[in-house]
Design an enzyme around this catalytic site. Structure first.
Site, PDB file in Angstrom:
ATOM      1  N   HIS A  62      61.139   1.073  54.293  1.00  0.00           N
ATOM      2  CA  HIS A  62      60.696  -0.042  53.427  1.00  0.00           C
ATOM      3  C   HIS A  62      59.175  -0.056  53.232  1.00  0.00           C
ATOM      4  CE1 HIS A  62      64.690  -1.734  53.391  1.00  0.00           C
ATOM      5  NE2 HIS A  62      64.700  -1.936  54.700  1.00  0.00           N
ATOM      6  N   ASP A 104      72.921   0.775  60.351  1.00  0.00           N
ATOM      7  CA  ASP A 104      73.215  -0.656  60.218  1.00  0.00           C
ATOM      8  C   ASP A 104      74.309  -0.951  59.187  1.00  0.00           C
ATOM      9  OD1 ASP A 104      71.438   0.265  58.319  1.00  0.00           O
ATOM     10  OD2 ASP A 104      69.900  -1.256  58.694  1.00  0.00           O
TER      11      ASP A 104
HETATM   12 ZN    ZN Z   1      68.444  -1.110  57.363  1.00  0.00          ZN
END
Ligand code: ZN
Length: 318
Positions: free
Chosen positions: A123, A247
């Site tokens: 990110h 995840d």
């Molecule tokens: Zn993630």
């Protein structure tokens, strides 16, 4: 033997009760020891990424900002991302691990590497921390591969449940680095729709597969395989980097897309298949997300286990 990068220094990026916490790696390393997988790997020593190296994707001055923030005690550098006093050094060591792995794989020391690093990176933007990430580890390594090591084309495969918006933004107009992401949709960070495909000479080198919660596992895997084969045929990469987030597991407290541990083994095999076809088996994987520590440990073990099996098989064939 597969190259395995881990250093206890990664535990010094302290984040308290935050889901991205040192315990994640403690559990992973314990699992690799318990299963004997770590003993089947080579453990290289490496240097932290220099400010100059980070600057191949990050804006000049951004590294100094992170350093100053950490030096003044740290805290919340943005809404979701914590810094402790040691985070700057730890994050440089994480980026340095992925760069070193790429260097060794390109040199031919081995065909595969797994970097068990934190903080994660996908990110992180050119000049901003975001979503638990400080520096974009995989992006720095991919740019190093083309700018310094002379590779023509690199493909980044991101199966973290969140869209790798930082990586996409960095290579949006770069035809040498392809980006393929499968992720939950709609979901954080809000980017990654299927019409986001790059620009200019890089048009078509970004491929996003947004997947709705509730999609069947077999359907998810089939979509991943189709997309991966499509972008790999277009990019014909010399090297594949994986932003390996775990995840999307059904029991992940942050993400979840209904996957089981065995699905991460299947994803790994699909990437290894494509690497065998296009990049001489060259794959460097770097840890991104995965926040159920027990599940993360099992998932990383499954991921590494498949890499080791493939490595043995291709050596036997030579
Ligand atoms: Zn993630």
């Amino acid at each position: 033997m597969t190259l395995l990068y881990y250093d206890p220094t990664f535990l010094e990026h302290e984040t308290g009760k935050h889901p991205e916490r040192p315990e994640r790696l403690v559990q992973v390393v314990r699992q690799l020891e318990r299963t004997g997988l770590d003993a089947q790997c080579v453990r290289p020593a490496w240097e932290a990424a220099s400010v100059e190296q980070l600057s191949c994707v990050h804006e000049p001055g951004y590294a100094a900002e992170v350093e100053a923030f950490a030096r003044h005690g740290g805290g919340r550098i943005e809404e979701d991302t914590l810094c402790s006093p040691r985070s700057y050094e730890v994050a440089r060591l994480a980026a340095g691990a992925v760069c070193d792995a790429v260097r060794r794989v390109v040199r031919g020391d081995d065909t595969q590497a797994l970097c068990l690093v934190r903080p994660p990176g996908h990110h992180a933007l050119r000049s901003a921390a975001m979503g638990f990430c400080l520096f974009n580890n995989v992006a720095v390594a991919a740019r190093t591969a083309v700018a310094q090591l002379g590779l023509d084309r690199v493909l980044i495969v991101d199966f973290d449940v969140h869209h790798g918006n930082g990586t996409q933004a960095i290579f949006w107009d770069d035809p040498q680095v392809g980006f393929f992401s499968i992720h939950r949709w709609p979901f954080y960070p809000g980017t990654g729709d299927s019409d986001e495909t790059g620009t200019g000479a890089a048009l078509g080198t970004t491929l996003n597969l947004p997947v709705e919660f509730g999609t069947a596992r077999a359907d998810y895997l089939a979509q991943f395989q189709g997309g991966l084969e499509r972008i790999a045929a277009k990019m014909r990469p010399d090297l594949i980097l994986i932003s390996a987030g775990f995840d999307a597991h059904r029991d992940d407290p942050v993400g979840s897309l209904g996957l089981e541990i065995e699905d991460f083994a299947a994803l790994t095999n699909l990437v290894l298949d494509v690497a065998d076809v296009h990049s001489g088996g060259r794959v460097v994987s770097a840890l991104e997300g995965g926040y159920n520590t027990g599940i993360l440990a099992g998932s990383v073990a499954a991921h590494l286990g498949e890499m080791l099996v493939r490595n043995r098989r291709s050596r036997a064939a030579v």
